[in-house]
Design an enzyme around this catalytic site. Structure first.
Site, PDB file in Angstrom:
ATOM      1  N   LYS A  52     -11.022   9.405  -9.470  1.00 39.95           N
ATOM      2  CA  LYS A  52     -12.109  10.075  -8.762  1.00 39.95           C
ATOM      3  C   LYS A  52     -11.811  10.160  -7.264  1.00 39.95           C
ATOM      4  O   LYS A  52     -12.093  11.185  -6.628  1.00 39.95           O
ATOM      5  CB  LYS A  52     -13.426   9.339  -9.018  1.00 39.95           C
ATOM      6  CG  LYS A  52     -13.946   9.535 -10.441  1.00 39.95           C
ATOM      7  CD  LYS A  52     -15.026   8.543 -10.817  1.00 39.95           C
ATOM      8  CE  LYS A  52     -15.409   8.702 -12.289  1.00 39.95           C
ATOM      9  NZ  LYS A  52     -16.339   7.680 -12.770  1.00 39.95           N
ATOM     10  N   GLN A  96     -19.943   2.576 -11.095  1.00 42.24           N
ATOM     11  CA  GLN A  96     -19.083   2.657 -12.275  1.00 42.24           C
ATOM     12  C   GLN A  96     -19.548   1.700 -13.370  1.00 42.24           C
ATOM     13  O   GLN A  96     -19.761   0.506 -13.128  1.00 42.24           O
ATOM     14  CB  GLN A  96     -17.634   2.338 -11.886  1.00 42.24           C
ATOM     15  CG  GLN A  96     -16.624   2.475 -13.017  1.00 42.24           C
ATOM     16  CD  GLN A  96     -16.483   3.913 -13.489  1.00 42.24           C
ATOM     17  OE1 GLN A  96     -16.494   4.837 -12.703  1.00 42.24           O
ATOM     18  NE2 GLN A  96     -16.347   4.084 -14.793  1.00 42.24           N
ATOM     19  N   ASP A 119     -23.852  11.289 -11.254  1.00 39.50           N
ATOM     20  CA  ASP A 119     -23.482  10.962 -12.633  1.00 39.50           C
ATOM     21  C   ASP A 119     -24.469  11.569 -13.632  1.00 39.50           C
ATOM     22  O   ASP A 119     -24.191  11.687 -14.818  1.00 39.50           O
ATOM     23  CB  ASP A 119     -23.436   9.442 -12.836  1.00 39.50           C
ATOM     24  CG  ASP A 119     -22.006   8.910 -12.893  1.00 39.50           C
ATOM     25  OD1 ASP A 119     -21.078   9.706 -13.161  1.00 39.50           O
ATOM     26  OD2 ASP A 119     -21.811   7.698 -12.684  1.00 39.50           O
TER      27      ASP A 119
END
Length: 292
Positions: A52, A96, A119
């Site tokens: 990312k 995460q 997200d």
């Protein structure tokens, strides 16, 4: 059989994003900023976050990585989320997953400002998706639909069977695929308790494997000419590899591929598209496209 190359498709989209960011900055606008919070040293999570960060560089974004050790308290992590919510320089951020067992993932997700939730996991974004309202869509489902559309694979009126009902992939993908003006497909969601699972799968024009069970979907579960999307990325032991493992999808690729019109490889299929969609969401966050 044709391969749905997620890596090439993602590269093309990231190039488009980079061009748009260049125009924004040249016009005096703010460069989009994505922050990532990583807890512990899980190998898979480390790889995903590093990818990312690299994608941010390609897209011309500013990026920040905030690391915590495995023993970070829930309170410390929630305080970090609060700081990121209040930081005007950060357009979007992710925490995460998975998190250590002593931390409530749901509590952390709900603490994120939904306007920065790139997200697409916050209940407000999930609810808006269900209602067909502008929102941040979970990156993997969005990436799957984008991969289909970019390769001119029709979804309108097609029978789509999704094997897996997770909050991250199965449920939002089902919503997106049936959404008017998006997938416009007829959707069936299967799971571990589904009766006659193989028979359900054989009816699919578009079959999506998203259970996290290596090589679960076999040739007998796939009809001739189907489009097969493999979301699975499970590490399995492989002594022939230097690393000692390989990534396995949910689809038994070698025997399923000959029956398909299109199929995604693992790796190189859905994975690159997931990261690419996170970039697309961050660009939207920076532009305040979804929430004004």
């Amino acid at each position: 059989m044709k391969i749905l190359d997620g890596k090439a498709t993602a590269a093309a989209i990231k190039a488009e994003i980079a061009e748009e960011v260049k125009r924004i900055v040249e016009a005096g606008g703010k460069r989009p900023h994505l922050a990532a919070v990583l807890v512990g040293h899980d190998g898979g999570s480390e790889t995903y976050v590093n990818n990312k960060v690299k994608a941010c560089e390609v897209c011309g974004f500013e990026s920040s990585l905030i690391r915590f050790e495995e023993d970070v308290t829930e309170e410390e992590l929630l305080n970090c989320v609060k700081r990121l919510n209040e930081d005007d320089n950060v357009d979007g951020f992710i925490v995460q997953l998975p998190l250590p067992a002593h931390i409530s993932e749901q509590k952390v997700i709900e603490a994120i400002d939904y306007r920065k939730d790139v997200d697409g996991f916050h209940p407000i974004n999930v609810g808006r998706l269900m209602l067909g309202l502008p929102c941040f869509v979970s990156a993997t489902p969005l990436g799957i639909l984008e991969l289909l559309q970019r390769n001119n694979i029709p979804t309108k009126g097609k029978k789509c069977v999704i094997v897996g009902r997770s909050n991250i992939v199965g449920k939002p993908l089902a919503t997106l695929m049936m959404q008017k003006g998006y997938g416009d497909a007829t959707v069936t969601v299967c799971h571990s308790r589904t009766a006659n699972l193989a028979e359900e799968c054989r009816q699919a024009d578009i079959l999506v494997g998203a259970m996290g069970r290596p090589e679960f979907i076999t040739a007998e579960m796939v009809k001739e000419g189907a489009v097969v999307i493999d979301v699975g990325t499970t590490r399995v032991k492989d002594e022939t590899r230097k690393s000692g493992f390989r990534l396995s999808g949910d689809v038994k690729y070698d025997e399923v591929a000959p029956k398909c019109e299109w199929i995604t490889p693992v790796p190189g299929g859905v994975g690159p598209m997931t990261i690419c969609m996170l970039m697309l969401n961050t660009l939207a966050a920076g532009k305040h496209t979804y929430y004004k």
